[in-house]
Design a protein around this motif. Structure first.
Motif, PDB file in Angstrom:
ATOM      1  N   ILE A  58       0.851  -1.185   0.000  1.00  0.00           N
ATOM      2  CA  ILE A  58       0.000   0.000   0.000  1.00  0.00           C
ATOM      3  C   ILE A  58       0.889   1.238   0.000  1.00  0.00           C
ATOM      4  N   THR A  59       0.507   2.232  -0.759  1.00  0.00           N
ATOM      5  CA  THR A  59       1.219   3.505  -0.760  1.00  0.00           C
ATOM      6  C   THR A  59       0.231   4.640  -0.520  1.00  0.00           C
ATOM      7  N   TYR A  60       0.754   5.713   0.066  1.00  0.00           N
ATOM      8  CA  TYR A  60      -0.039   6.914   0.304  1.00  0.00           C
ATOM      9  C   TYR A  60       0.770   8.139  -0.080  1.00  0.00           C
ATOM     10  N   ALA A  61       0.083   9.160  -0.544  1.00  0.00           N
ATOM     11  CA  ALA A  61       0.712  10.459  -0.699  1.00  0.00           C
ATOM     12  C   ALA A  61       1.019  11.020   0.681  1.00  0.00           C
ATOM     13  N   ASP A  62       2.091  11.797   0.776  1.00  0.00           N
ATOM     14  CA  ASP A  62       2.461  12.380   2.076  1.00  0.00           C
ATOM     15  C   ASP A  62       1.330  13.225   2.649  1.00  0.00           C
ATOM     16  N   SER A  63       0.562  13.842   1.769  1.00  0.00           N
ATOM     17  CA  SER A  63      -0.485  14.753   2.219  1.00  0.00           C
ATOM     18  C   SER A  63      -1.643  14.041   2.918  1.00  0.00           C
ATOM     19  N   VAL A  64      -1.747  12.720   2.759  1.00  0.00           N
ATOM     20  CA  VAL A  64      -2.876  11.997   3.362  1.00  0.00           C
ATOM     21  C   VAL A  64      -2.427  10.919   4.347  1.00  0.00           C
ATOM     22  N   LYS A  65      -1.134  10.703   4.477  1.00  0.00           N
ATOM     23  CA  LYS A  65      -0.638   9.664   5.393  1.00  0.00           C
ATOM     24  C   LYS A  65      -1.143   9.912   6.802  1.00  0.00           C
ATOM     25  N   GLY A  66      -1.604   8.842   7.427  1.00  0.00           N
ATOM     26  CA  GLY A  66      -2.104   8.936   8.787  1.00  0.00           C
ATOM     27  C   GLY A  66      -3.566   9.344   8.878  1.00  0.00           C
ATOM     28  N   ARG A  67      -4.136   9.776   7.753  1.00  0.00           N
ATOM     29  CA  ARG A  67      -5.544  10.202   7.750  1.00  0.00           C
ATOM     30  C   ARG A  67      -6.408   9.317   6.856  1.00  0.00           C
ATOM     31  N   PHE A  68      -5.841   8.829   5.763  1.00  0.00           N
ATOM     32  CA  PHE A  68      -6.589   8.013   4.802  1.00  0.00           C
ATOM     33  C   PHE A  68      -6.133   6.558   4.913  1.00  0.00           C
ATOM     34  N   THR A  69      -7.084   5.647   4.674  1.00  0.00           N
ATOM     35  CA  THR A  69      -6.779   4.218   4.662  1.00  0.00           C
ATOM     36  C   THR A  69      -7.433   3.574   3.458  1.00  0.00           C
ATOM     37  N   ILE A  70      -6.623   2.900   2.658  1.00  0.00           N
ATOM     38  CA  ILE A  70      -7.146   2.181   1.494  1.00  0.00           C
ATOM     39  C   ILE A  70      -7.266   0.703   1.844  1.00  0.00           C
ATOM     40  N   SER A  71      -8.283   0.059   1.304  1.00  0.00           N
ATOM     41  CA  SER A  71      -8.463  -1.371   1.504  1.00  0.00           C
ATOM     42  C   SER A  71      -9.192  -1.947   0.302  1.00  0.00           C
ATOM     43  N   ARG A  72      -9.175  -3.241   0.185  1.00  0.00           N
ATOM     44  CA  ARG A  72      -9.880  -3.891  -0.920  1.00  0.00           C
ATOM     45  C   ARG A  72     -10.498  -5.185  -0.444  1.00  0.00           C
ATOM     46  N   ASP A  73     -11.602  -5.536  -1.100  1.00  0.00           N
ATOM     47  CA  ASP A  73     -12.278  -6.799  -0.856  1.00  0.00           C
ATOM     48  C   ASP A  73     -12.351  -7.513  -2.195  1.00  0.00           C
ATOM     49  N   ASN A  74     -11.480  -8.474  -2.403  1.00  0.00           N
ATOM     50  CA  ASN A  74     -11.434  -9.151  -3.702  1.00  0.00           C
ATOM     51  C   ASN A  74     -12.639 -10.049  -3.940  1.00  0.00           C
ATOM     52  N   ASN A  75     -13.378 -10.355  -2.894  1.00  0.00           N
ATOM     53  CA  ASN A  75     -14.610 -11.133  -3.082  1.00  0.00           C
ATOM     54  C   ASN A  75     -15.746 -10.259  -3.598  1.00  0.00           C
ATOM     55  N   LYS A  76     -15.666  -8.967  -3.291  1.00  0.00           N
ATOM     56  CA  LYS A  76     -16.702  -8.034  -3.729  1.00  0.00           C
ATOM     57  C   LYS A  76     -16.251  -7.147  -4.883  1.00  0.00           C
ATOM     58  N   ASN A  77     -15.021  -7.354  -5.350  1.00  0.00           N
ATOM     59  CA  ASN A  77     -14.477  -6.528  -6.438  1.00  0.00           C
ATOM     60  C   ASN A  77     -14.592  -5.036  -6.125  1.00  0.00           C
ATOM     61  N   THR A  78     -14.233  -4.688  -4.922  1.00  0.00           N
ATOM     62  CA  THR A  78     -14.401  -3.311  -4.460  1.00  0.00           C
ATOM     63  C   THR A  78     -13.169  -2.840  -3.695  1.00  0.00           C
ATOM     64  N   VAL A  79     -12.817  -1.592  -3.936  1.00  0.00           N
ATOM     65  CA  VAL A  79     -11.762  -0.910  -3.185  1.00  0.00           C
ATOM     66  C   VAL A  79     -12.389   0.255  -2.434  1.00  0.00           C
ATOM     67  N   TYR A  80     -11.905   0.461  -1.217  1.00  0.00           N
ATOM     68  CA  TYR A  80     -12.438   1.518  -0.359  1.00  0.00           C
ATOM     69  C   TYR A  80     -11.320   2.512  -0.013  1.00  0.00           C
ATOM     70  N   LEU A  81     -11.712   3.748   0.186  1.00  0.00           N
ATOM     71  CA  LEU A  81     -10.799   4.761   0.705  1.00  0.00           C
ATOM     72  C   LEU A  81     -11.491   5.441   1.878  1.00  0.00           C
ATOM     73  N   GLN A  82     -11.032   5.104   3.073  1.00  0.00           N
ATOM     74  CA  GLN A  82     -11.568   5.725   4.281  1.00  0.00           C
ATOM     75  C   GLN A  82     -10.781   7.007   4.530  1.00  0.00           C
ATOM     76  N   MET A  83     -11.484   8.115   4.607  1.00  0.00           N
ATOM     77  CA  MET A  83     -10.848   9.426   4.759  1.00  0.00           C
ATOM     78  C   MET A  83     -11.281  10.036   6.090  1.00  0.00           C
ATOM     79  N   ASN A  84     -10.329  10.227   6.984  1.00  0.00           N
ATOM     80  CA  ASN A  84     -10.594  10.813   8.289  1.00  0.00           C
ATOM     81  C   ASN A  84      -9.877  12.154   8.418  1.00  0.00           C
ATOM     82  N   SER A  85     -10.273  12.909   9.408  1.00  0.00           N
ATOM     83  CA  SER A  85      -9.654  14.219   9.673  1.00  0.00           C
ATOM     84  C   SER A  85      -9.550  15.046   8.394  1.00  0.00           C
TER      85      SER A  85
END
Length: 125
Positions: A58-85
């Motif tokens: 997983i990689t993040y831009a410096d501007s979002v590190k610690g605030r955003f979280t990427i994840s994927r569910d290969n059973n649902k063919n879906t990627v998520y981006l959780q954005m906090n703060s």
């Protein structure tokens, strides 16, 4: 036909949270890295985050590190981006991208990638 459909954007106050999703179809989802780019008005697209095909890199831009979280569910063919703060400077259209070569690796070269249609995220009080 390859399709990437983003959802979950909207208006949120500074400091709030939002989760955007990318639903994929038309290809072997578990073989491809998926990433998020964003573009604010008048600016160039910016890579935000990327997740490898297996999810172990997983990689993040410096501007979002610690605030955003990427994840994927290969059973649902879906990627998520959780954005906090969230901050006003996070305001942009967020695009989901599929890497162009099927090697499953990050980072994604946007020139060769397949783009979704985007979802607007606005951070404002």
């Amino acid at each position: 036909q390859v399709q990437l459909v983003e959802s979950g954007g909207g208006l949120v106050q500074p400091g709030g949270s939002l989760r955007v999703s990318c639903a994929a179809s038309g290809f072997r989802f578990d073989l491809y890295a998926i990433g998020w780019f964003r573009q604010a008005p008048g600016e160039e697209p910016e890579g935000v985050s990327c997740i490898s095909s297996s999810g172990d890199r997983i990689t993040y831009a410096d501007s979002v590190k610690g605030r955003f979280t990427i994840s994927r569910d290969n059973n649902k063919n879906t990627v998520y981006l959780q954005m906090n703060s969230l901050k006003p400077e996070d305001t942009a259209v967020y695009y989901c991208l599929r890497e162009g070569f099927g090697n499953g690796l990050c980072p994604i070269n946007p020139v060769y990638a397949t783009w979704g249609q985007g979802t607007q995220v606005t951070v404002s009080s």
